[in-house]
Design an enzyme around this catalytic site. Structure first.
Site, PDB file in Angstrom:
ATOM      1  N   LYS A 173      -2.181  -2.229   7.924  1.00  0.00           N
ATOM      2  CA  LYS A 173      -3.345  -1.798   8.700  1.00  0.00           C
ATOM      3  C   LYS A 173      -3.362  -2.498  10.052  1.00  0.00           C
ATOM      4  O   LYS A 173      -2.992  -3.660  10.165  1.00  0.00           O
ATOM      5  CB  LYS A 173      -4.627  -2.107   7.926  1.00  0.00           C
ATOM      6  CG  LYS A 173      -4.808  -1.245   6.680  1.00  0.00           C
ATOM      7  CD  LYS A 173      -6.147  -1.510   6.024  1.00  0.00           C
ATOM      8  CE  LYS A 173      -6.376  -0.577   4.834  1.00  0.00           C
ATOM      9  NZ  LYS A 173      -7.680  -0.801   4.186  1.00  0.00           N
TER      10      LYS A 173
ATOM     11  N   ARG B 115       0.844  -1.191   0.000  1.00  0.00           N
ATOM     12  CA  ARG B 115       0.000   0.000   0.000  1.00  0.00           C
ATOM     13  C   ARG B 115       0.886   1.251   0.000  1.00  0.00           C
ATOM     14  O   ARG B 115       2.039   1.223   0.399  1.00  0.00           O
ATOM     15  CB  ARG B 115      -0.899   0.030   1.238  1.00  0.00           C
ATOM     16  CG  ARG B 115      -1.816  -1.177   1.404  1.00  0.00           C
ATOM     17  CD  ARG B 115      -2.573  -1.082   2.711  1.00  0.00           C
ATOM     18  NE  ARG B 115      -3.512  -2.184   2.894  1.00  0.00           N
ATOM     19  CZ  ARG B 115      -3.232  -3.306   3.555  1.00  0.00           C
ATOM     20  NH1 ARG B 115      -2.028  -3.477   4.096  1.00  0.00           N
ATOM     21  NH2 ARG B 115      -4.145  -4.255   3.689  1.00  0.00           N
TER      22      ARG B 115
ATOM     23  N   ARG C 107      -1.117  -2.020  -6.994  1.00  0.00           N
ATOM     24  CA  ARG C 107      -1.405  -3.124  -6.065  1.00  0.00           C
ATOM     25  C   ARG C 107      -2.413  -4.086  -6.687  1.00  0.00           C
ATOM     26  O   ARG C 107      -2.234  -5.303  -6.652  1.00  0.00           O
ATOM     27  CB  ARG C 107      -1.941  -2.535  -4.766  1.00  0.00           C
ATOM     28  CG  ARG C 107      -2.300  -3.530  -3.669  1.00  0.00           C
ATOM     29  CD  ARG C 107      -2.589  -2.733  -2.405  1.00  0.00           C
ATOM     30  NE  ARG C 107      -3.310  -3.478  -1.394  1.00  0.00           N
ATOM     31  CZ  ARG C 107      -2.740  -4.247  -0.465  1.00  0.00           C
ATOM     32  NH1 ARG C 107      -1.423  -4.397  -0.469  1.00  0.00           N
ATOM     33  NH2 ARG C 107      -3.461  -4.856   0.448  1.00  0.00           N
TER      34      ARG C 107
ATOM     35  N   HIS D 293      -3.981  -8.876   3.571  1.00  0.00           N
ATOM     36  CA  HIS D 293      -5.429  -8.866   3.787  1.00  0.00           C
ATOM     37  C   HIS D 293      -5.781  -9.701   5.009  1.00  0.00           C
ATOM     38  O   HIS D 293      -5.312 -10.830   5.154  1.00  0.00           O
ATOM     39  CB  HIS D 293      -6.167  -9.438   2.570  1.00  0.00           C
ATOM     40  CG  HIS D 293      -6.190  -8.520   1.397  1.00  0.00           C
ATOM     41  ND1 HIS D 293      -6.371  -8.947   0.104  1.00  0.00           N
ATOM     42  CD2 HIS D 293      -6.055  -7.167   1.315  1.00  0.00           C
ATOM     43  CE1 HIS D 293      -6.355  -7.917  -0.715  1.00  0.00           C
ATOM     44  NE2 HIS D 293      -6.164  -6.830  -0.006  1.00  0.00           N
TER      45      HIS D 293
ATOM     46  N   TYR E 289      -9.847 -10.451  -6.708  1.00  0.00           N
ATOM     47  CA  TYR E 289      -8.902 -10.547  -7.819  1.00  0.00           C
ATOM     48  C   TYR E 289      -9.120 -11.814  -8.633  1.00  0.00           C
ATOM     49  O   TYR E 289      -8.730 -11.878  -9.798  1.00  0.00           O
ATOM     50  CB  TYR E 289      -7.471 -10.471  -7.286  1.00  0.00           C
ATOM     51  CG  TYR E 289      -7.195  -9.164  -6.606  1.00  0.00           C
ATOM     52  CD1 TYR E 289      -7.129  -7.982  -7.338  1.00  0.00           C
ATOM     53  CD2 TYR E 289      -7.056  -9.092  -5.231  1.00  0.00           C
ATOM     54  CE1 TYR E 289      -6.915  -6.773  -6.712  1.00  0.00           C
ATOM     55  CE2 TYR E 289      -6.832  -7.876  -4.592  1.00  0.00           C
ATOM     56  CZ  TYR E 289      -6.766  -6.725  -5.339  1.00  0.00           C
ATOM     57  OH  TYR E 289      -6.563  -5.527  -4.716  1.00  0.00           O
TER      58      TYR E 289
ATOM     59  N   HIS F 271      -3.046   2.329  -5.676  1.00  0.00           N
ATOM     60  CA  HIS F 271      -3.727   1.042  -5.565  1.00  0.00           C
ATOM     61  C   HIS F 271      -3.852   0.348  -6.919  1.00  0.00           C
ATOM     62  O   HIS F 271      -4.031  -0.868  -6.973  1.00  0.00           O
ATOM     63  CB  HIS F 271      -5.114   1.232  -4.940  1.00  0.00           C
ATOM     64  CG  HIS F 271      -5.215   0.655  -3.561  1.00  0.00           C
ATOM     65  ND1 HIS F 271      -4.378   1.040  -2.532  1.00  0.00           N
ATOM     66  CD2 HIS F 271      -6.036  -0.294  -3.033  1.00  0.00           C
ATOM     67  CE1 HIS F 271      -4.691   0.358  -1.440  1.00  0.00           C
ATOM     68  NE2 HIS F 271      -5.678  -0.451  -1.717  1.00  0.00           N
TER      69      HIS F 271
END
Length: 300
Positions: free
Chosen positions: A173, A149, A249, A272, A281, A246
């Site tokens: 995150k 990210r 990414r 994730h 994806y 992004h």
């Protein structure tokens, strides 16, 4: 407690206690500021379910996307759940608030050939020795080569990168740390930047910083500069539309799955928390496969 003051305290709770990013807390705070504008800056204990429903209805009438409405619902729920724990409200009015279902929006993905040609042009610019061009090449190669990210990239320090193993230690995150690999082109670009580009940028300020990537004035590079770089270089590859980091990414994840990578491995690479987030994806890959089938198969 007034709604605005409660929202400020809740935002501080998100960063100080729950360790969410400043950007996430800012998004929650903006949603709750919109709520205060809609119902008035009243005592939080006086806000009821009808106030919240009216707020979301008005947002939908002005054309807010379903994803925005869903996020605002989440913001309200978080605030009132916290307020109930703090004894600021007698009951949680958001419990019966229905979250609008998000429409599935597939991420915009560049082709591998298109990105390859773009990166070759950026590499040629870096070969001139310009320190900013060297940095830009390393930034783009690392974003695409690792799928990290933009906040993770901007937070990298020099010591976080192991060039001998071609890995980077990033903080994602929820302050979760992970080690991600990157390829030979990214390693070569980072080596060139560290040798010929970063010292020149670092000399532009008297304050030494440990950041891997530096801005034009020698300070740690910020997300805005990375967004501008990606918009300028990747935008033309995806049809001239506005894109951010992004997009690289998304492209990295899709190209990995196109090449046969395991879904769990891609989940770990991207950081994730849920496999369901990574599975979008697979939809991109399957749609690309279906499009190729329709174009190429005689019985399509």
């Amino acid at each position: 407690m007034l709604l605005s003051r409660a929202a400020d305290a809740f935002a501080s709770h998100l960063t100080d206690v729950r360790r969410l990013s400043v950007a996430t807390a800012r998004a929650y705070r903006a949603d709750l500021a919109d709520l205060a504008d809609a119902v008035g800056d009243v005592d939080i204990a006086s806000v009821d379910l009808e106030h919240l429903r009216e707020w979301l209805w008005r947002a939908s009438q002005r054309g807010d996307a379903r994803s925005t409405l869903a996020r605002r619902t989440s913001s309200a729920r978080g605030l009132f759940r916290w307020a109930l724990d703090q004894g600021l409200v007698p009951a949680d009015p958001s419990l019966r608030l229905v979250t609008p279902k998000k429409g599935r929006t597939l991420p915009r993905v560049a082709t591998a050939d298109g990105l390859g040609e773009m990166l070759e042009r950026v590499r040629a610019a870096a070969d001139t020795g310009d320190p900013v061009a060297l940095r830009d090449h390393a930034v783009l190669e690392l974003l695409y080569g690792s799928g990290i990210r933009v906040a993770e990239l901007c937070g990298l320090d020099v010591d976080d990168v192991d060039l001998s193993r071609a890995t980077a230690r990033v903080v994602g995150k929820g302050a979760k740390e992970r080690v991600v690999p990157f390829g030979a082109p990214a390693r070569k670009a980072i080596e060139a930047f560290l040798t010929r580009g970063r010292p020149a940028l670092a000399a532009r300020t008297e304050n030494a910083v440990p950041a891997l990537f530096l801005g034009a004035r020698g300070a740690r590079i910020g997300p805005r500069a990375v967004y501008d770089l990606v918009a300028r270089t990747v935008g033309p590859v995806v049809g001239g539309v506005a894109v951010g980091p992004h997009a690289l990414r998304h492209s990295a994840a899709t190209h990995l799955l196109d090449g046969g990578a395991d879904l769990r491995a891609v989940q770990e690479l991207l950081g994730h928390a849920s496999l369901g987030t990574t599975q979008i994806y697979t939809h991109v890959s399957s749609e690309r496969l279906a499009a190729a089938y329709r174009l190429a198969h005689p019985r399509a």
